[in-house]
Design a protein around this motif. Structure first.
Motif, PDB file in Angstrom:
ATOM      1  N   TYR A  43     -39.365 -24.760 -40.527  1.00  0.00           N
ATOM      2  CA  TYR A  43     -38.919 -24.132 -39.728  1.00  0.00           C
ATOM      3  C   TYR A  43     -38.117 -22.446 -41.049  1.00  0.00           C
ATOM      4  O   TYR A  43     -38.630 -21.246 -40.683  1.00  0.00           O
ATOM      5  CB  TYR A  43     -36.946 -23.931 -39.607  1.00  0.00           C
ATOM      6  CG  TYR A  43     -36.168 -23.137 -38.717  1.00  0.00           C
ATOM      7  CD1 TYR A  43     -36.193 -22.506 -37.569  1.00  0.00           C
ATOM      8  CD2 TYR A  43     -35.305 -22.163 -39.157  1.00  0.00           C
ATOM      9  CE1 TYR A  43     -35.551 -20.968 -36.432  1.00  0.00           C
ATOM     10  CE2 TYR A  43     -34.695 -20.927 -39.455  1.00  0.00           C
ATOM     11  CZ  TYR A  43     -34.775 -20.640 -37.629  1.00  0.00           C
ATOM     12  OH  TYR A  43     -34.314 -19.812 -37.580  1.00  0.00           O
ATOM     13  N   ARG A  88     -44.369 -13.672 -36.624  1.00  0.00           N
ATOM     14  CA  ARG A  88     -43.480 -14.116 -37.584  1.00  0.00           C
ATOM     15  C   ARG A  88     -43.195 -11.995 -38.426  1.00  0.00           C
ATOM     16  O   ARG A  88     -41.412 -11.613 -38.397  1.00  0.00           O
ATOM     17  CB  ARG A  88     -43.589 -15.115 -38.608  1.00  0.00           C
ATOM     18  CG  ARG A  88     -43.468 -16.139 -38.229  1.00  0.00           C
ATOM     19  CD  ARG A  88     -43.224 -17.193 -39.956  1.00  0.00           C
ATOM     20  NE  ARG A  88     -44.507 -16.662 -39.971  1.00  0.00           N
ATOM     21  CZ  ARG A  88     -45.624 -17.432 -41.413  1.00  0.00           C
ATOM     22  NH1 ARG A  88     -43.893 -17.967 -41.950  1.00  0.00           N
ATOM     23  NH2 ARG A  88     -46.742 -16.725 -41.638  1.00  0.00           N
ATOM     24  N   LYS A 221     -32.624 -21.942 -35.436  1.00  0.00           N
ATOM     25  CA  LYS A 221     -32.457 -22.053 -34.111  1.00  0.00           C
ATOM     26  C   LYS A 221     -33.587 -22.898 -33.544  1.00  0.00           C
ATOM     27  O   LYS A 221     -34.501 -23.601 -34.263  1.00  0.00           O
ATOM     28  CB  LYS A 221     -33.379 -20.823 -33.186  1.00  0.00           C
ATOM     29  CG  LYS A 221     -31.679 -19.486 -33.333  1.00  0.00           C
ATOM     30  CD  LYS A 221     -32.455 -18.170 -33.424  1.00  0.00           C
ATOM     31  CE  LYS A 221     -33.344 -17.398 -33.892  1.00  0.00           C
ATOM     32  NZ  LYS A 221     -33.547 -16.228 -34.321  1.00  0.00           N
ATOM     33  N   ASP A 222     -34.274 -23.300 -32.563  1.00  0.00           N
ATOM     34  CA  ASP A 222     -35.529 -23.716 -31.703  1.00  0.00           C
ATOM     35  C   ASP A 222     -36.386 -22.800 -32.223  1.00  0.00           C
ATOM     36  O   ASP A 222     -37.781 -23.185 -31.809  1.00  0.00           O
ATOM     37  CB  ASP A 222     -34.886 -24.199 -30.471  1.00  0.00           C
ATOM     38  CG  ASP A 222     -34.697 -23.328 -29.811  1.00  0.00           C
ATOM     39  OD1 ASP A 222     -35.362 -22.269 -29.599  1.00  0.00           O
ATOM     40  OD2 ASP A 222     -34.864 -23.898 -28.042  1.00  0.00           O
ATOM     41  N   SER A 223     -36.679 -21.064 -32.034  1.00  0.00           N
ATOM     42  CA  SER A 223     -38.196 -20.765 -32.983  1.00  0.00           C
ATOM     43  C   SER A 223     -37.884 -19.773 -32.909  1.00  0.00           C
ATOM     44  O   SER A 223     -35.941 -19.049 -33.396  1.00  0.00           O
ATOM     45  CB  SER A 223     -38.148 -20.326 -30.695  1.00  0.00           C
ATOM     46  OG  SER A 223     -37.184 -19.776 -29.926  1.00  0.00           O
ATOM     47  N   ALA A 224     -38.306 -18.517 -33.292  1.00  0.00           N
ATOM     48  CA  ALA A 224     -38.616 -16.881 -33.677  1.00  0.00           C
ATOM     49  C   ALA A 224     -37.228 -17.419 -34.772  1.00  0.00           C
ATOM     50  O   ALA A 224     -35.937 -17.212 -35.020  1.00  0.00           O
ATOM     51  CB  ALA A 224     -37.095 -16.504 -32.784  1.00  0.00           C
ATOM     52  N   ARG A 385     -48.480 -24.426 -29.585  1.00  0.00           N
ATOM     53  CA  ARG A 385     -48.224 -23.255 -30.191  1.00  0.00           C
ATOM     54  C   ARG A 385     -49.745 -22.748 -30.735  1.00  0.00           C
ATOM     55  O   ARG A 385     -49.492 -21.535 -30.517  1.00  0.00           O
ATOM     56  CB  ARG A 385     -47.259 -23.926 -31.830  1.00  0.00           C
ATOM     57  CG  ARG A 385     -46.022 -24.086 -31.494  1.00  0.00           C
ATOM     58  CD  ARG A 385     -45.616 -24.025 -32.608  1.00  0.00           C
ATOM     59  NE  ARG A 385     -45.534 -22.505 -33.921  1.00  0.00           N
ATOM     60  CZ  ARG A 385     -45.896 -21.880 -34.664  1.00  0.00           C
ATOM     61  NH1 ARG A 385     -45.969 -23.359 -35.538  1.00  0.00           N
ATOM     62  NH2 ARG A 385     -46.086 -21.008 -35.245  1.00  0.00           N
ATOM     63  N   GLN A 390     -45.937 -19.888 -26.493  1.00  0.00           N
ATOM     64  CA  GLN A 390     -44.514 -20.960 -27.506  1.00  0.00           C
ATOM     65  C   GLN A 390     -44.068 -19.894 -27.993  1.00  0.00           C
ATOM     66  O   GLN A 390     -42.377 -19.773 -27.829  1.00  0.00           O
ATOM     67  CB  GLN A 390     -44.757 -22.130 -27.733  1.00  0.00           C
ATOM     68  CG  GLN A 390     -45.396 -23.422 -26.746  1.00  0.00           C
ATOM     69  CD  GLN A 390     -43.940 -23.563 -25.538  1.00  0.00           C
ATOM     70  OE1 GLN A 390     -42.899 -22.824 -25.877  1.00  0.00           O
ATOM     71  NE2 GLN A 390     -44.084 -24.440 -25.148  1.00  0.00           N
ATOM     72  N   ASP A 391     -45.214 -19.077 -28.996  1.00  0.00           N
ATOM     73  CA  ASP A 391     -44.062 -18.646 -30.275  1.00  0.00           C
ATOM     74  C   ASP A 391     -43.671 -16.930 -29.462  1.00  0.00           C
ATOM     75  O   ASP A 391     -42.741 -16.847 -29.779  1.00  0.00           O
ATOM     76  CB  ASP A 391     -45.450 -18.329 -31.503  1.00  0.00           C
ATOM     77  CG  ASP A 391     -45.758 -19.130 -31.660  1.00  0.00           C
ATOM     78  OD1 ASP A 391     -44.673 -19.987 -32.274  1.00  0.00           O
ATOM     79  OD2 ASP A 391     -46.042 -18.844 -32.871  1.00  0.00           O
ATOM     80  N   GLY A 394     -40.699 -17.551 -27.424  1.00  0.00           N
ATOM     81  CA  GLY A 394     -39.357 -17.400 -28.947  1.00  0.00           C
ATOM     82  C   GLY A 394     -38.599 -16.062 -28.920  1.00  0.00           C
ATOM     83  O   GLY A 394     -37.654 -15.861 -29.306  1.00  0.00           O
ATOM     84  N   ASN A 395     -39.962 -15.334 -29.196  1.00  0.00           N
ATOM     85  CA  ASN A 395     -39.483 -14.108 -29.999  1.00  0.00           C
ATOM     86  C   ASN A 395     -38.772 -12.940 -28.382  1.00  0.00           C
ATOM     87  O   ASN A 395     -38.091 -12.269 -28.541  1.00  0.00           O
ATOM     88  CB  ASN A 395     -40.542 -13.575 -29.957  1.00  0.00           C
ATOM     89  CG  ASN A 395     -40.936 -13.786 -31.789  1.00  0.00           C
ATOM     90  OD1 ASN A 395     -41.129 -14.659 -32.562  1.00  0.00           O
ATOM     91  ND2 ASN A 395     -42.118 -12.670 -32.147  1.00  0.00           N
TER      92      ASN A 395
END
Length: 592
Positions: A43, A88, A221-224, A385, A390-391, A394-395
């Motif tokens: 992360y 990102r 967090k689990d993403s973003a 991913r 999945q990304d 998350g965003n």
């Protein structure tokens, strides 16, 4: 099947308007950034890559960040394609361009202090962020962080007076990245409360944190991935020019605070820049829904379970794709229209904030629903991913929360809309088809009920907040239907116009069908009308299904690295395994 370049080009104009070439140029720059999904990164490592992505894209665009921030079309295109091809990067874009640089450009006084901050932000040597939310809540004009005027030194003292006033979740935890932030705080002048205003703070430089600032990194967090933190201030000194009051609030040479607005309105004027960020996030969200559909359509046209029918030919898959397609078309065009309004400078007035408050929930919720559907239909491919879904999800979940959580925005927009004339897009025709008229009827009925203080007409709404959400949703859906219909009517290519018109009709019909109980209860849905709705919806679905690849080609999505975007997804996985040149042996019959 008609899938010629002229049809696709015309549909691309429906989606992007006059900005197709700009989007294509920005797309190619962003696709070239090193932000493909990688396995094995922590992360923290994912978080640390964002500043370099920002610096690279500013350099590639060849403009200082302030010029990008001041151009709604360029800034918007950058946000759209960042969500698609460099997720990102998107996570730091709106904070840097909309909330930090945007606040200085809109509310600054041109002082040396502010200009020095701008120069550092121009190249992303320093990253910008907003510190608005407090641990006790956003609380609007009732925030608790204080900025006290010190007449002796001629500056402000920033303080956190209680635990609830701690600034919560700004992305400022990374100790190696300089950050300049806009902090909202309650201004106290000579013991008088002057309301909540924004202040410009060089929170962290290459020499470290400003004196009196405590920063603690929040759990992952689990993403973003972002370097979220909680922050408190212990008598942090700010110069007089740290106040961002535009042309309506300042400290005069005698140390007297002067402001043209009453205290409770100052906060809303101060956070007006949030409207740009909300709209940019909304459009970025729906851009990833377009990309997800492009990937899934490409994959389903190749996927053949066993030796049987293509996945794309399964009616259940087709229904999911078409339902999502018409929602994505309508909301994409609505977002584009609102961006065009802002770029033209015709968005000023009492309804200015409404557009973004309506757009962000509709577009981001639609995008989330669409990408989740694509992830589920892609099954095992969607779980990885490398295929981007999945990304994006998350965003999208971060977008739904950022710069005003969606439900709160809907409550606010719905309550503001009750006593105002209905919002209208420019050049909306007076004559509307019956399905758009039905959407208008629902909107008017809900608004009328709210004006009378009743909620039953909104459906199952136990109180004013739920009723306001229903009204905001009704307004946004009606605007989306009208936006796509208007864009279709403006299309000069006959077949593209037919496809876009069909998508507009299907979107409106889907929304009526979703609220069928309401329409029946209020005697707007007879059995004859219900039958007509079903017949027309079947007709539009059939036409759009037959030309689904054409509709999706208009999204201009490049061949992203994920296998589902490849012209041969099986070959892409062979390449991944290093088996591209391997000969696979045929099965050998077993002797019995």
């Amino acid at each position: 099947m008609i899938n010629d370049e002229h049809t696709v080009h015309a549909l691309r104009t429906v989606i992007f308007g006059a900005q197709s070439a700009l989007h294509h140029r920005v797309r190619d720059i962003v696709v070239g950034l090193p932000d493909q999904p990688q396995s094995g990164s922590t992360y923290s490592e994912l978080t640390q890559g964002a500043p370099d992505l920002l610096r690279t894209v500013i350099r590639e665009l060849g403009l200082p960040a302030r010029e990008i921030a001041a151009d709604p079309q360029l800034r918007g295109a950058l946000c759209d394609w960042a969500q698609v091809a460099a997720p990102r990067l998107l996570l730091v874009l709106t904070g840097h361009f909309d909330l930090a640089i945007g606040a200085i450009l809109a509310l600054g006084n041109g002082s040396d202090y502010q200009q020095n901050c701008l120069r550092e932000l121009d190249t992303a040597t320093t990253l910008g962020a907003l510190m608005l939310t407090e641990l006790g809540g956003t609380n609007g004009a009732d925030q608790q962080t204080t900025a006290t005027w010190d007449p002796v030194v001629g500056g402000f003292v920033l303080s956190t007076p209680c635990p609830a006033a701690v600034k919560f979740m700004p992305n400022v935890a990374d100790p190696d990245v300089p950050k300049t932030v806009v902090v909202t705080a309650r201004l106290l002048v000579h013991g008088r409360d002057e309301g909540v205003l924004p202040f410009l703070l060089r929170l962290r430089t290459t020499d470290g944190l400003a004196d009196g600032v405590d920063v603690v990194r929040l759990p992952d967090k689990d993403s973003a991935p972002m370097d979220h933190a909680m922050v408190r201030f212990h008598n942090v000194r700010l110069p007089a020019d740290a106040l961002l009051g535009g042309d309506w609030a300042h400290i005069n040479p005698d140390g007297v605070f002067e402001c043209a607005l009453p205290p409770r309105r100052r906060f809303h004027a101060a956070i007006s820049v949030l409207g740009n960020g909300r709209l940019d996030l909304a459009n970025a969200a729906i851009a990833s829904a377009r990309a997800a559909l492009a990937g899934l359509v490409n994959y389903t046209n190749q996927r053949r379970p066993g030796t049987g029918t293509r996945m794309a030919d399964r009616d259940a898959v087709q229904r999911d794709l078409i339902r999502a397609l018409v929602e994505v078309y309508a909301t994409s065009v609505l977002g584009r229209y609102i961006r065009d309004i802002r770029a033209a400078g015709t968005h000023t007035g009492p309804d200015d904030a409404m557009w973004s408050m309506l757009a962000k929930p509709l577009l981001s919720n639609t995008a989330h629903r669409t990408v989740i559907t694509c992830r589920q239909r892609a099954a095992a491919q969607g779980a990885l991913r490398i295929n981007h879904l999945q990304d994006w999800i998350g965003n999208l979940e971060a977008i739904i929360t950022a710069e005003g959580e969606n439900q709160i925005l809907q409550v606010t927009a719905g309550k503001l809309a009750v006593d105002r004339p209905p919002l209208r897009l420019p050049n909306t025709p007076t004559q509307q088809p019956w399905h758009v008229v039905m959407l208008e009827k629902r909107e008017r009925a809900i608004a009328a009920a709210l004006r009378q203080g009743t909620y039953e007409a909104t459906g199952v709404a136990p109180g004013p907040d739920c009723a306001a959400i229903e009204l905001a949703t009704a307004i946004a859906e009606r605007l989306a239907a009208q936006a796509l219909l208007s864009a279709a009517r403006s299309c000069d290519h006959p077949f593209a116009r037919q496809l876009a018109s069909s998508a507009a009709a299907a979107y409106a019909l889907q929304r009526i069908r979703a609220h069928a109980v309401w329409y029946t209860t209020h005697q707007h849905m007879s059995s004859h009308r219900a039958a007509q709705l079903t017949t027309e919806l079947h007709h539009h679905y059939a036409l759009l299904t037959a030309h689904l690849p054409t509709m999706v080609s208009a999204f201009d999505i490049p061949e992203l690295p994920g296998p589902i975007f490849s012209a041969d997804y099986i070959r892409a996985w062979q390449n991944h395994a290093g088996w591209a040149d391997t000969t696979f042996s045929a099965s050998v019959p077993i002797a019995r």
